[in-house]
Design an enzyme around this catalytic site. Structure first.
Site, PDB file in Angstrom:
ATOM      1  N   ILE A 156       0.842  -1.192   0.000  1.00  0.00           N
ATOM      2  CA  ILE A 156       0.000   0.000   0.000  1.00  0.00           C
ATOM      3  C   ILE A 156       0.880   1.246   0.000  1.00  0.00           C
ATOM      4  CG2 ILE A 156      -1.693   1.307   1.337  1.00  0.00           C
ATOM      5  CD1 ILE A 156      -2.837  -1.307   2.311  1.00  0.00           C
TER       6      ILE A 156
ATOM      7  N   GLU B  71       3.527  -5.938   7.024  1.00  0.00           N
ATOM      8  CA  GLU B  71       2.724  -5.016   7.838  1.00  0.00           C
ATOM      9  C   GLU B  71       3.212  -4.880   9.271  1.00  0.00           C
ATOM     10  OE1 GLU B  71       0.026  -6.176   4.438  1.00  0.00           O
ATOM     11  OE2 GLU B  71       1.570  -7.131   5.662  1.00  0.00           O
TER      12      GLU B  71
ATOM     13  N   ASP C 199      -4.450  -6.556   7.171  1.00  0.00           N
ATOM     14  CA  ASP C 199      -5.907  -6.547   7.277  1.00  0.00           C
ATOM     15  C   ASP C 199      -6.657  -6.703   5.961  1.00  0.00           C
ATOM     16  OD1 ASP C 199      -5.187  -4.110   6.212  1.00  0.00           O
ATOM     17  OD2 ASP C 199      -6.185  -2.879   7.732  1.00  0.00           O
TER      18      ASP C 199
ATOM     19  N   GLY D 198       0.628  -5.507   0.725  1.00  0.00           N
ATOM     20  CA  GLY D 198      -0.589  -5.609  -0.061  1.00  0.00           C
ATOM     21  C   GLY D 198      -0.449  -6.518  -1.269  1.00  0.00           C
TER      22      GLY D 198
END
Length: 275
Positions: free
Chosen positions: A69, A148, A156, A125
């Site tokens: 991300i 992450e 998530d 991601g």
């Protein structure tokens, strides 16, 4: 064909039912921006509804698949969730995360099989995306990281839900807690990818051959296989058998079965109607 800010769709061969969907921010190592989460499910839906598409190959433009991300977007999301009411901030952030999750789950909801073709970085991601794909291949220069935890967040968008069923709970836990980088060859050993190719050219050729082979089969049988396998993850063996019996009771009446038998008998290539 629709134009996108973060994606590109390409039909390399006009006679082929294999379409290529590229993450298309090569100058940012295909980091996932806010636009991506709006465009990606829309692009998948358009390919799913296109009768000329039988198989989708998902890849990254440039030297990398996806670096995760976009951190600038992540910072802006966090800064927007600051008010005097923590409850409403939390609900707003939850809705935003759920929307991002839905964008990745769109891969599973797409009826057509999605093959991930991975080279270079597949981080954060990127792992969320490939674990939602149906088949995964990579080149030997590919590297992976469930990153992450190093950014002080819990993954998530699907990795923690999908990775354990692919590589096993113990491996998924170790990779997710350490955030360590691992190679394409280790990804093969773990079962994250089905095959490692020696170069980009070999990867492109190998993926194309697999995609074309799948695309030549009955589209009803292919979409049914994907749907039944996904549903069976949530069912007991008996429930799964009942589900596929119901599925085939509806689908076996199609012309595809007769065409497949005739082609086999006549030793010719089967030709199936578009879906």
């Amino acid at each position: 064909m629709e134009n996108y800010l973060t994606l590109e769709i390409d039909q390399k061969n006009p006679d082929s039912s294999v379409f290529y969907l590229y993450l298309n921010r090569p100058n940012h190592r295909n980091a996932l921006s806010r636009d991506f989460f709006t465009e990606f499910p829309r692009a998948l839906s358009s390919l799913d509804q296109n009768p000329n598409v039988n198989v989708i190959v998902l890849s990254g433009a440039g030297d990398h698949f996806c670096s995760g991300i976009d951190l600038n977007d992540m910072s802006s999301i966090a800064s927007q969730s600051v008010s005097r009411d923590r409850g409403r901030d939390g609900e707003k952030l939850r809705r935003h995360i759920k929307g991002m999750q839905e964008a990745i789950t769109a891969i599973e909801r797409c009826r057509k099989p999605v093959i991930a073709s991975i080279r270079g970085a597949c981080i954060g991601g990127g792992i969320d995306i490939v674990t939602a794909c149906d088949i995964r291949y990579c080149s030997k220069d590919a590297f992976f990281s469930v990153k992450e935890v190093d950014l002080a967040i819990t993954a998530d968008l699907g990795t923690l839900q999908r990775l354990p069923s692919i590589v096993g709970y113990g491996h998924a836990l170790e990779l997710s807690l350490t955030g360590r980088r691992f190679s394409g060859s280790e990804a093969k050993e773990l079962g994250l990818v089905s095959r490692v190719f020696g170069s980009k050219e070999e990867l492109d050729k190998g993926v194309r051959l697999v995609a074309e082979e799948i695309a030549s089969k009955s589209p009803l049988a292919v979409t049914g296989t994907k749907a039944v396998l996904q549903r069976s993850r949530e069912l007991s063996v008996e429930q799964g058998l009942d589900y596929v019996a119901t599925w085939n009771a509806a689908m076996l009446i199609s012309d595809d079965l007769g065409e497949a038998i005739s082609a086999h008998t006549q030793k010719r290539k089967a030709v199936f109607a578009k879906l």
